[in-house]
Write a protein that holds these residues in place. Structure first.
Motif, PDB file in Angstrom:
ATOM      1  N   LEU A   1       0.837  -1.206   0.000  1.00 46.17           N
ATOM      2  CA  LEU A   1       0.000   0.000   0.000  1.00 46.17           C
ATOM      3  C   LEU A   1       0.870   1.253   0.000  1.00 46.17           C
ATOM      4  O   LEU A   1       0.651   2.175  -0.798  1.00 46.17           O
ATOM      5  CB  LEU A   1      -0.908   0.001   1.225  1.00 46.17           C
ATOM      6  CG  LEU A   1      -1.619   1.335   1.536  1.00 46.17           C
ATOM      7  CD1 LEU A   1      -2.623   1.661   0.433  1.00 46.17           C
ATOM      8  CD2 LEU A   1      -2.309   1.280   2.888  1.00 46.17           C
ATOM      9  N   GLY A   2       1.849   1.294   0.885  1.00 42.41           N
ATOM     10  CA  GLY A   2       2.700   2.465   1.017  1.00 42.41           C
ATOM     11  C   GLY A   2       3.512   2.749  -0.223  1.00 42.41           C
ATOM     12  O   GLY A   2       3.572   3.892  -0.699  1.00 42.41           O
TER      13      GLY A   2
ATOM     14  N   ALA B   1       1.175   3.804  -3.193  1.00 42.17           N
ATOM     15  CA  ALA B   1       0.602   5.134  -2.940  1.00 42.17           C
ATOM     16  C   ALA B   1       1.640   6.226  -3.143  1.00 42.17           C
ATOM     17  O   ALA B   1       1.364   7.265  -3.764  1.00 42.17           O
ATOM     18  CB  ALA B   1       0.035   5.200  -1.524  1.00 42.17           C
TER      19      ALA B   1
ATOM     20  N   LEU C   1       2.310   6.688  -6.887  1.00 39.74           N
ATOM     21  CA  LEU C   1       1.243   7.413  -7.577  1.00 39.74           C
ATOM     22  C   LEU C   1       1.271   8.899  -7.243  1.00 39.74           C
ATOM     23  O   LEU C   1       0.944   9.747  -8.090  1.00 39.74           O
ATOM     24  CB  LEU C   1      -0.112   6.797  -7.226  1.00 39.74           C
ATOM     25  CG  LEU C   1      -0.323   5.367  -7.740  1.00 39.74           C
ATOM     26  CD1 LEU C   1      -1.703   4.860  -7.364  1.00 39.74           C
ATOM     27  CD2 LEU C   1      -0.145   5.289  -9.259  1.00 39.74           C
ATOM     28  N   ALA C   2       1.674   9.235  -6.019  1.00 33.32           N
ATOM     29  CA  ALA C   2       1.847  10.649  -5.669  1.00 33.32           C
ATOM     30  C   ALA C   2       2.952  11.263  -6.530  1.00 33.32           C
ATOM     31  O   ALA C   2       2.864  12.418  -6.955  1.00 33.32           O
ATOM     32  CB  ALA C   2       2.192  10.791  -4.190  1.00 33.32           C
TER      33      ALA C   2
ATOM     34  N   LYS D   1       2.424  16.240  -2.522  1.00 37.55           N
ATOM     35  CA  LYS D   1       3.233  15.049  -2.215  1.00 37.55           C
ATOM     36  C   LYS D   1       3.568  14.980  -0.733  1.00 37.55           C
ATOM     37  O   LYS D   1       3.514  13.906  -0.121  1.00 37.55           O
ATOM     38  CB  LYS D   1       4.533  15.060  -3.022  1.00 37.55           C
ATOM     39  CG  LYS D   1       4.398  14.622  -4.446  1.00 37.55           C
ATOM     40  CD  LYS D   1       5.762  14.363  -5.067  1.00 37.55           C
ATOM     41  CE  LYS D   1       6.695  15.544  -4.913  1.00 37.55           C
ATOM     42  NZ  LYS D   1       8.032  15.306  -5.440  1.00 37.55           N
TER      43      LYS D   1
ATOM     44  N   PHE E   1       0.170  14.289   1.249  1.00 34.60           N
ATOM     45  CA  PHE E   1      -0.313  12.943   0.951  1.00 34.60           C
ATOM     46  C   PHE E   1       0.667  11.893   1.471  1.00 34.60           C
ATOM     47  O   PHE E   1       0.264  10.897   2.088  1.00 34.60           O
ATOM     48  CB  PHE E   1      -0.500  12.788  -0.560  1.00 34.60           C
ATOM     49  CG  PHE E   1      -0.980  11.426  -0.983  1.00 34.60           C
ATOM     50  CD1 PHE E   1      -2.315  11.093  -0.877  1.00 34.60           C
ATOM     51  CD2 PHE E   1      -0.089  10.487  -1.490  1.00 34.60           C
ATOM     52  CE1 PHE E   1      -2.768   9.833  -1.266  1.00 34.60           C
ATOM     53  CE2 PHE E   1      -0.524   9.232  -1.878  1.00 34.60           C
ATOM     54  CZ  PHE E   1      -1.878   8.901  -1.772  1.00 34.60           C
TER      55      PHE E   1
ATOM     56  N   VAL F   1       0.040   8.935   4.270  1.00 39.23           N
ATOM     57  CA  VAL F   1       0.309   7.518   3.995  1.00 39.23           C
ATOM     58  C   VAL F   1       1.295   6.958   5.015  1.00 39.23           C
ATOM     59  O   VAL F   1       1.102   5.851   5.551  1.00 39.23           O
ATOM     60  CB  VAL F   1       0.860   7.337   2.565  1.00 39.23           C
ATOM     61  CG1 VAL F   1       1.346   5.900   2.342  1.00 39.23           C
ATOM     62  CG2 VAL F   1      -0.200   7.693   1.533  1.00 39.23           C
TER      63      VAL F   1
ATOM     64  N   SER G   1       7.915   9.220  -9.505  1.00 42.61           N
ATOM     65  CA  SER G   1       7.201   7.944  -9.419  1.00 42.61           C
ATOM     66  C   SER G   1       8.159   6.802  -9.128  1.00 42.61           C
ATOM     67  O   SER G   1       7.753   5.747  -8.620  1.00 42.61           O
ATOM     68  CB  SER G   1       6.450   7.660 -10.723  1.00 42.61           C
ATOM     69  OG  SER G   1       7.332   7.647 -11.829  1.00 42.61           O
TER      70      SER G   1
END
Length: 267
Positions: A74-75, A78, A81-82, A115, A118, A122, A208
């Motif tokens: 997940l981390g 995520a 994508l940020a 970034k 977000f 995260v 990315s």
């Protein structure tokens, strides 16, 4: 140990295969940017890490039923994508935490501020999965967030971030559990597979990719290490970020003969 070796080899081979496809996709879509030499090349190639990150997480989840696996995946995804947001629509008019948050306080949300906010959220979510102690939650959050941004600071010249990442992974892999070695080892193999394209400035992995490097090692360090080790790592990260707000990391490296030689090695 056998499954770790197999995972490492699979990661290297599969990423090598994916590179051509992702390079073609980004070029065809016109997602290119001028690099430090003024040459237009595909940006956002860090996306090439994602397929094997997911595949490797499936392997880790099958052999190790541990809570860290879903939070790791997940981390990392995520954070990547940020970074995609910044690679696609990033505004370079503001730089550094100070610049981005100064703009935010004036009513302008930059991709850098997005970034940071977000990424911090995260990192906080992942920290909650490791502990319920307030101090350690804060410590883990800062460590993961700053580790993620640390590799953004480095990714200004070909190969630089990947060289530091490879060296940084070694002690983390040595002192980690088997599941963390499997997760981080798989990511390292992908990074090494992509290294040649990056250092020869054929493509840019962008935020990315650099976000993936930082998040992967930051999450594992937060999960595996003790309080004092994490405090020491965080202190080093804070120092680097503080220096970067006033001075150019590139100029610091170029002013040191040894660092400059290592930095340019392979280009």
């Amino acid at each position: 140990m056998t499954i770790i070796i197999i995972s490492f080899v699979l990661g290297f081979i599969s990423t090598k295969i994916f590179i051509g496809f992702f390079k073609g996709m980004l070029t065809q879509a016109g997602i290119v940017r001028q690099n430090y030499m003024g040459i237009m090349i595909p940006v956002g190639m860090g996306l090439v890490f994602l397929p094997y990150i997911i595949m490797n997480a499936c392997i880790a989840d099958y052999f190790h039923d541990e809570k860290v696996v879903p939070y790791y995946i997940l981390g990392v995804i995520a954070m990547s994508l940020a970074g995609v947001v910044d690679d696609l629509v990033g505004d370079r008019s503001s730089s550094g935490f100070k610049g981005h948050f100064k703009a935010l306080f004036k009513g302008t949300l930059t991709t850098g501020a997005f970034k940071a906010l977000f990424g911090g959220a995260v990192a906080f979510l992942i920290s909650l999965s490791f502990t319920k102690e307030i101090f350690e939650i804060i410590l883990n959050t800062l460590l993961i967030a700053l580790a993620t941004n640390f590799f953004n600071l480095l990714d200004l010249r070909p190969g630089r971030a990947l060289k530091i990442y490879t060296v940084s992974c070694i002690p983390v892999l040595i002192f980690s559990s088997e599941v963390s070695r499997l997760l981080l080892g798989g990511m390292l193999s992908s990074a090494l597979a992509y290294f040649w394209d990056d250092i020869k400035a054929r493509t840019m992995m962008g935020d990315s990719g650099s976000n993936v490097l930082g998040a992967s090692i930051g999450i594992i360090a937060a999960y595996e290490f003790g309080i004092w080790t994490k405090i020491a790592i965080l202190a080093a990260l804070i120092l680097v970020h503080a220096v970067s707000e006033k001075y150019s990391i590139t100029k610091i490296i170029e002013s040191n003969r040894l660092l400059n030689y290592i930095d340019k090695l392979g280009r």
